[in-house]
Design an enzyme around this catalytic site. Structure first.
Site, PDB file in Angstrom:
ATOM      1  N   ARG A  40     -29.057 -31.508   6.010  1.00 19.63           N
ATOM      2  CA  ARG A  40     -30.489 -31.057   5.655  1.00 19.63           C
ATOM      3  C   ARG A  40     -31.530 -32.049   6.008  1.00 19.63           C
ATOM      4  NH1 ARG A  40     -28.759 -29.955  -0.435  1.00 19.63           N
ATOM      5  NH2 ARG A  40     -27.480 -28.524  -0.024  1.00 19.63           N
ATOM      6  N   ARG A  44     -36.913 -29.360   2.851  1.00 20.20           N
ATOM      7  CA  ARG A  44     -37.987 -29.284   2.179  1.00 20.20           C
ATOM      8  C   ARG A  44     -38.960 -30.640   1.908  1.00 20.20           C
ATOM      9  NH1 ARG A  44     -35.881 -25.605  -2.708  1.00 20.20           N
ATOM     10  NH2 ARG A  44     -33.691 -26.797  -2.137  1.00 20.20           N
ATOM     11  N   ARG A  53     -42.119 -23.362   7.261  1.00 17.13           N
ATOM     12  CA  ARG A  53     -41.535 -22.084   6.271  1.00 17.13           C
ATOM     13  C   ARG A  53     -42.707 -21.164   5.637  1.00 17.13           C
ATOM     14  NH1 ARG A  53     -36.542 -22.984   1.602  1.00 17.13           N
ATOM     15  NH2 ARG A  53     -37.228 -21.001   0.538  1.00 17.13           N
ATOM     16  N   ASP A  90     -28.192 -21.223   7.747  1.00 15.94           N
ATOM     17  CA  ASP A  90     -27.537 -21.469   6.559  1.00 15.94           C
ATOM     18  C   ASP A  90     -26.096 -20.892   6.862  1.00 15.94           C
ATOM     19  OD1 ASP A  90     -28.537 -21.218   3.589  1.00 15.94           O
ATOM     20  OD2 ASP A  90     -26.986 -19.677   3.714  1.00 15.94           O
ATOM     21  N   TYR A 167     -19.034 -17.624  -2.569  1.00 19.76           N
ATOM     22  CA  TYR A 167     -20.470 -17.144  -2.719  1.00 19.76           C
ATOM     23  C   TYR A 167     -20.145 -15.286  -2.715  1.00 19.76           C
ATOM     24  CZ  TYR A 167     -22.802 -21.466  -2.035  1.00 19.76           C
ATOM     25  OH  TYR A 167     -23.308 -22.760  -1.908  1.00 19.76           O
TER      26      TYR A 167
END
Length: 369
Positions: A40, A44, A53, A90, A167
């Site tokens: 990552r 963020r 973003r 992702d 998921y």
């Protein structure tokens, strides 16, 4: 900005890599210093990422915009002396392409509008055709590879079948994996059918990324550690081995290393070392020296600093880097990384301290490059 189709783009050949330290370490070849990248690393915690973003509108729109996905992939390389870039995407692109309707709920993470919980649900699924259904990913890979211009290698990736299945069956993130584990124990044959379709899809997906320009690929088995000792070999490792067996292992005249990362997988390191991958990722719960003893010369190791260390002072970060490097010891076969993704509240300067410390403090462990 207009981008040519993947097939029309010029891909930088592997021989033109200016820094191949990362690839050589994965293949257990001598390096001048321990390479480092962060899971990552485009995320963020970087203000420039948050700005991009915002420009994209939302996370999925950012993933599907070739120009912006390339932009955020390169952002951490402009700040830090990293030894690899990783595709910005992702792990849930495959189930999204299967029509499950991926979306992101604020504060809750990824969700699916449709779940897969019955034999009929599984029967409706088809192996993903990456060229048709996920061309935005391969377009991004190709454009990032071109923009890197041989600066560092590019990593492509996918979620493992078990992780994707969790998921899809749960409908999103889960703390207890109630639905997917009920399927595992009540209808194991249905779960195996789902995992088989996912494994074939991942093979197609990763091979398409390799053809588009990815020079290394990683399987994220993020939820493998949620399985019992008896269930892990049957419902996770079995399908990761199938994927590794089906991957392109040489492209552009050089090997394409494969990394398998099972979070919470320290218990199964000897078995994982025999899955055919070139390297294993480790979370922060296992001593790196112990792990090296368990796997021997079979695979390289990647990891494994607790991401929370980056909340510490610079001297504390350097101390932990030194401890991990000492734990691995001399010789090739180590890629420094975090034991999981970097946290969004980490200060970018702390990431710089980490990267610089790895390069500086690892010199003593290498005699050739």
């Amino acid at each position: 900005m207009h981008f040519a189709p993947t097939s029309q783009r010029k891909i930088m050949p592997m021989s033109d890599l200016k820094n191949d330290r990362f690839i050589r370490a994965l293949l257990r070849e001598p390096v001048d210093m321990t390479p480092v990248w962060m899971m990552r690393q485009a995320g963020r915690y970087l203000p420039e990422y948050r700005e991009t973003r915002s420009k994209a509108g939302d996370f999925l729109s950012l993933c599907k915009n070739t120009e912006l996905a390339c932009e955020v992939t390169l952002q951490p390389l402009e700040r830090f002396e990293l030894d690899a870039a990783i595709l910005f995407s992702d792990i849930l692109t495959i189930p999204d392409a299967m029509g499950l309707g991926l979306y992101f709920e604020a504060g809750e993470g990824p969700r699916f509008r449709k779940t897969v919980r019955t034999e009929a649900d599984v029967a409706e699924l088809q192996v993903v055709d990456t060229a048709k259904d996920l061309s935005y990913v391969t377009d991004a890979v190709s454009e990032i590879r071109r923009a890197l211009s041989g600066r560092v290698p590019l990593i492509g990736f996918s979620g493992s079948p078990w992780t994707l299945a969790t998921y899809m069956v749960e409908g999103g993130s889960s703390k207890d994996f109630r639905h997917v584990k009920a399927m595992l124990y009540r209808e194991p044959e249905v779960l195996h059918q789902l995992l088989d379709v996912l494994a074939d899809s991942v093979i197609d997906y990763l091979n398409a990324q390799i053809r588009a320009g990815a020079q290394v690929v990683q399987l994220f088995d993020s939820w493998g550690g949620s399985l019992s000792d008896a269930a892990f070999p049957e419902f996770s490792l079995r399908y990761m081995r199938k994927i590794v067996d089906g991957l392109i292992r040489e492209h552009d005249g050089r090997k394409v290393p494969v990394i398998v990362f099972t979070k919470g997988g320290g218990l199964w390191l000897p078995e994982l070392a025999d899955c055919g991958a070139d390297a294993l990722g480790l979370d922060w719960t296992m001593n790196l020296g112990t792990a090296r003893q368990l796997v021997g010369a079979r695979v390289a190791l990647q990891g494994n600093m607790d991401p929370s260390v980056l909340y510490g002072r610079p001297d504390q970060i350097r101390t932990e880097v030194d401890r991990i490097l000492r734990a691995y010891g001399h010789g090739p076969g180590h890629v420094f990384n975090l034991g999981h993704g970097i946290h969004q509240y980490v200060e970018p300067e702390s990431a710089r301290v980490l990267v610089d410390a790895v390069h500086e403090l690892s010199l003593q462990y290498h005699t050739a490059g």
